[in-house]
Design an enzyme around this catalytic site. Structure first.
Site: not given
Ligand SMILES: NC(=O)c1ccc[n+]([C@@H]2O[C@H](COP(=O)([O-])OP(=O)(O)OC[C@H]3O[C@@H](n4cnc5c(N)ncnc54)[C@H](O)[C@@H]3O)[C@@H](O)[C@H]2O)c1
Length: 347
Positions: A154, A44, A197
Site C-alpha cells: 500500500y 468494496s 485503530v
C-alpha cells in the site's frame, strides 16, 4: 482567493471513493457548497448507507479501473477530480498485493489519463504521509523528506500515485495537487478488519471487549479529524498556488496509542480494559507527527478540531448509527492483524 468555498458553487466535481470514510464527508461538504457531485465507488470497502443522500450528489457504482464507467462519468465533464478511491490499507495490501497494485496503481493512472484527455481543471490526489516518509524520518515529518524503504505494498503504490501525478503535471501540464493525509478519523468510517485503530477501538469498546494494542502502546500517531482533512481538500482543489505541490494534512500533534485506548474506554464506559498483542511485522513506525507549516503557508490550512471533541463526535456517530454499524462491521477470522491475534489467542 478569499473565499475558497464560493469556488465550488455550480462546479461539476468527481469524487472517486466518495462512499468511503473521507470521501463521504467530502462529497457532503461539496454538495452543501452548491457543487454537482459525481461519486464513483465500487463499494468494496464502503457501505451504501454511508453515501450522503443529497440532491447535489449522483452515485455511480463502479470500479476506477473499468473504462466503461470512466467514459460514462467523464462524459459529464467534471471540472475538478478528487481521487480518493484506493485499496485500503496496509494489512489489506500485504494480504492482497496484486489487487492493491491494480487499484492504486492502474486505477490512479487511468484517472490521470481521463482527466488529461478531458482537460479537467484540477486533479487532487489523496496521498498518504505513511507512504512517503518511511519509519525513520526525523520529526516533525517534512515534505522534503522521502524514504525508499517502505514497509507495505500500500505504501509503495500510494507513493507510486504521487510519482504518476508528477509525470502528468510535468509532461502534460495537468494541474495536480498532492495532499498527504495522516491518520484520519471521524464520523463515516465503519469499523472492520482492515480499518483504522479508532473506529475499531470504539466498536470493541461499545461491545464491552478488551482493546488489543499491537505493540507497547507507547507508539504515537498524528490523528486528524476528518472535517479538517475535508477543509484541506477543499482548499487544495481551489487555490492556484497549490498546483504541483505536495503538503501534509495532519493535526501536527502526537497521541500515544495507550492514551487513545483509555480515552475510548472512558467514552464508551467500557470496563474490559486493554490487552497487548504482538506488533504486526510491517508496523515499524514508532512515532508519527507531521509538520503542517507548508499547508498553512500555501493554502491557509489550520486544523481546528481538538482530539477530545473529534473523538466525542465519532463516538456520538457510532451511537446514532449503532445498528447499521454493527451489521456492517466485518471481522472475518484468518486474514490479518490485531483481530487475528485476538481470535487465535482466544481460540
Ligand atoms: N484514512 C486515512 O487515515 C488515510 C491516510 C492517508 C491517506 N488516505 C487516503 O485517502 C483516501 C480515502 O481514504 P479513506 O480513509 O476514506 O478510505 P476508504 O477505504 O473509506 O475509502 C476508499 C473508497 O474507495 C472505494 N474503492 C476501493 N477500491 C475501489 C475501486 N477499485 N474502484 C472504485 N472505488 C473503490 C472504497 O469502496 C471506499 O469507499 C484513500 O486514497 C487513502 O489511501 C487515507
Amino acid at each position: 482567493m478569499t473565499d475558497y468555498k464560493q469556488y465550488y458553487k455550480n462546479k461539476i466535481v468527481l469524487v472517486t471513493g466518495g462512499a468511503g470514510a473521507i470521501g463521504s464527508n467530502l462529497s457532503r461538504a461539496l454538495a452543501n457548497l452548491g457543487a454537482q457531485v459525481f461519486i464513483l465507488d465500487d463499494l468494496s470497502s464502503a457501505e451504501r448507507w454511508n453515501i450522503p443522500s443529497l440532491p447535489g450528489i449522483l452515485f455511480v457504482e463502479g470500479d476506477v479501473i473499468d473504462e466503461v464507467k470512466l467514459k460514462r462519468i467523464f462524459y459529464e465533464k467534471p471540472q475538478i477530480v478528487f481521487h480518493l478511491a484506493a485499496f485500503f490499507a496496509n494489512q489489506n495490501s500485504v494480504d492482497y498485493p496484486e489487487r492493491d497494485l491494480m487499484v492504486n496503481g492502474m486505477g490512479t493512472l487511468r484517472l490521470l489519463e481521463y482527466s488529461t484527455f478531458t482537460k479537467v481543471d484540477r486533479f487532487v490526489y489523496a496521498s498518504s504521509g505513511c507512504s512517503i516518509y518511511g519509519s525513520h524520518a526525523p520529526l516533525p515529518l517534512k515534505e522534503e523528506f522521502m524514504s525508499l524503504h517502505l514497509s507495505t505494498p500500500y505504501q509503495i503504490t500510494k507513493m507510486l500515485g504521487e510519482l504518476y501525478c508528477n509525470f502528468f503535471y510535468n509532461h502534460y501540464g495537468l494541474k495536480v495537487v498532492k495532499p498527504r493525509f495522516f491518520n484520519s478519523y471521524g464520523p463515516g468510517e465503519v469499523p472492520g478488519q482492515y480499518r483504522n485503530v479508532i473506529p475499531n477501538f470504539i466498536y470493541w469498546a461499545m461491545k464491552g471487549q478488551e482493546l488489543p494494542i499491537t505493540g507497547s502502546g507507547e507508539e504515537t500517531r498524528d490523528f486528524t479529524y476528518v472535517d479538517d482533512i475535508v477543509d484541506g481538500l477543499l482548499r487544495a482543489g481551489a487555490f492556484e498556488i497549490a498546483i504541483g505541490q505536495e503538503f501534509n494534512l495532519a493535526s501536527g500533534k502526537e497521541t500515544r496509542i495507550v492514551d487513545l485506548a483509555e480515552m475510548i474506554n472512558d467514552a464508551a464506559n467500557n470496563r474490559s480494559g486493554i490487552r497487548y498483542v504482538s506488533r504486526r511485522k510491517w508496523d515499524t513506525k514508532d512515532r508519527l507527527m507531521a509538520s503542517i507549516d507548508r499547508a498553512g503557508e500555501l493554502i491557509g490550512y489550520e486544523p481546528n478540531t481538538s482530539f477530545e471533541v473529534g473523538l466525542q463526535n465519532t463516538v456520538d456517530w457510532f451511537r446514532d448509527n449503532w445498528k447499521r454499524i454493527e451489521s456492517s462491521a466485518s471481522f472475518g477470522p484468518g486474514a490479518s492483524s490485531a483481530v487475528r491475534d485476538m481470535t487465535s489467542e482466544e481460540g
